[in-house]
Design an enzyme around this catalytic site. Sequence first.
Site, PDB file in Angstrom:
ATOM      1  N   GLU A 210       0.874  -1.180   0.000  1.00 13.71           N
ATOM      2  CA  GLU A 210       0.000   0.000   0.000  1.00 13.71           C
ATOM      3  C   GLU A 210       0.907   1.225   0.000  1.00 13.71           C
ATOM      4  O   GLU A 210       1.402   1.637   1.047  1.00 13.71           O
ATOM      5  CB  GLU A 210      -0.922  -0.018   1.227  1.00 13.71           C
ATOM      6  CG  GLU A 210      -1.919  -1.160   1.228  1.00 13.71           C
ATOM      7  CD  GLU A 210      -2.941  -1.064   0.119  1.00 13.71           C
ATOM      8  OE1 GLU A 210      -3.152   0.050  -0.412  1.00 13.71           O
ATOM      9  OE2 GLU A 210      -3.540  -2.091  -0.230  1.00 13.71           O
ATOM     10  N   CYS A 244      -2.029   9.428   2.408  1.00 16.12           N
ATOM     11  CA  CYS A 244      -1.559   8.857   1.138  1.00 16.12           C
ATOM     12  C   CYS A 244      -2.509   9.135  -0.012  1.00 16.12           C
ATOM     13  O   CYS A 244      -2.096   9.149  -1.174  1.00 16.12           O
ATOM     14  CB  CYS A 244      -1.324   7.356   1.290  1.00 16.12           C
ATOM     15  SG  CYS A 244      -2.816   6.416   1.697  1.00 16.12           S
TER      16      CYS A 244
END
Length: 514
Positions: A210, A244
């Site tokens: 991720e 993110c």
Amino acid sequence: MSREQLVVQETRRSFQTGRSKPLQYRIQQLKSLLRFISERRGDIADAVKKDLGKSEHGTELFETLGLEGEINLALEKLAEWAAPRPVEKNLLTIADEVYVQPEPLGVVLIIGAWNYPWAVTLQPLVGAIAAGNATVIKPSEVSSHSAKVMEELLPLYLDKDLYPVVTGGVSETQELLRQRFDHIFYTGNSTVGKLVMEAAARHLTPVTLELGGKSPCYIDKNCDISVACRRITWGKFVNCGQTCIAPDFILCEPCIQSRVVEEIKKCIKEFYTDHPKTFEDYGRIINQRHFKRLMALMEGSTVAVGGDSDASQCYIAPTVLKDVTGESKVMKEEIFGPLLPIITVSGVDEAIQFINKREKPLVIYVFSHDNKLIKRMIAETSSGALLANDCLVHFTVSALPFGGVGNSGMGCYHGRHSFDQLSHLRSCLIKQLKMEGVNSMRYPPHTAKKLGWARFFLLKQVNVSRLRRMALLLAAMAGLAAFVVQVKEPKHTPVQRGIKGFALVSALYFLTRL
């Protein structure tokens, strides 16, 4: 033997006892994790406040609320997720039992990130527990207060032999990566992601990465710019930009740039007052290294809004930058902070070209009333996700797989996707030792006649569900026919009336099942 090697060996030994596999045990551990979040909410909030300057309500909203939702979903759906999954058959296997059986992978390593130290570390853990794995949990050393609380308190709630917490810095993480795991789940940047993948390759260990990237945000000049800027401002500056999936930069036409700047300026004031530095819901940069990195990124760009900073507090005000090009310093890496550059383009054509010349981002944002424009953006670009007319909220939808593509990551999680990602989906076929005559077509000698039969039996797919529906339909039609016959009879005995009623009810029931 290193501490990390010993922990992994003990965890694997505990997994091999089979203790983590029964569904009831998984449910018990998930409930304990839920109890940990509920009972230690204050400890979690205090740690995040020390790490990131985040308020108590902000921590609950962005860290623990989603975790509770994921756990509750897993508790509700676990029996369904873990059950055998029947598949379509061909004529050769129509009489056989054919299904997919999810089974635990084994020992999983979860390496968390510092920006949301609880959410991005424990959400994968929910999937790992639900799938029946043992898990070594490695919180980020950068968010040191959260890591310490996790190390001290989580073992009081979870089975510490199956779910140990290992703390430490780079050397400890490297030592963990030298060990053999059955899956590694890493959240962080692409540079470290490559090192994780390289280490995993030595053991042929699958990985979920991720990562992040520069997520673009295109604003169509004909959209509601006020609403668009309000949502972009929220998505960009929450957690001080250290998200993110935050919009990394804006793409818009020159004719609306000034309006965009003014609208974002108004929203910053509305959300964080005239003095974000003293506002409790505006946090801080995680440490001095990242503070200096962000300050350096502003070089060569014009500050349109904000720009204030205080190194002693790792504070950088919500900042909008203009006169930015694709070659500007701020466009060379993921920003991961409260800096929002605006790049002007001639329209959606140039925006798509600009996006496609760069690495595939974790998410693309587009604000427009034009559904055709949105569909075009979906069709002509690639990213982990695409979100139209809002920011961040796709993360909250458990039914959507969350993850990147290319440089922004591989694999996905959330809800059932977490369970499947951390399970081995095992193919199972159970055949009886009967009907050997049908099987003779596959035995030597191979002839043209046998090939013809094989082609028929192997290539003809059988939809068992469809056959079941056809059977129900036939049963319903038979029931209706019996009813019609009974109606035509001039006289009805009690038994006949009972048969007629039963036939009608049966027909109606089967019709509702189609």
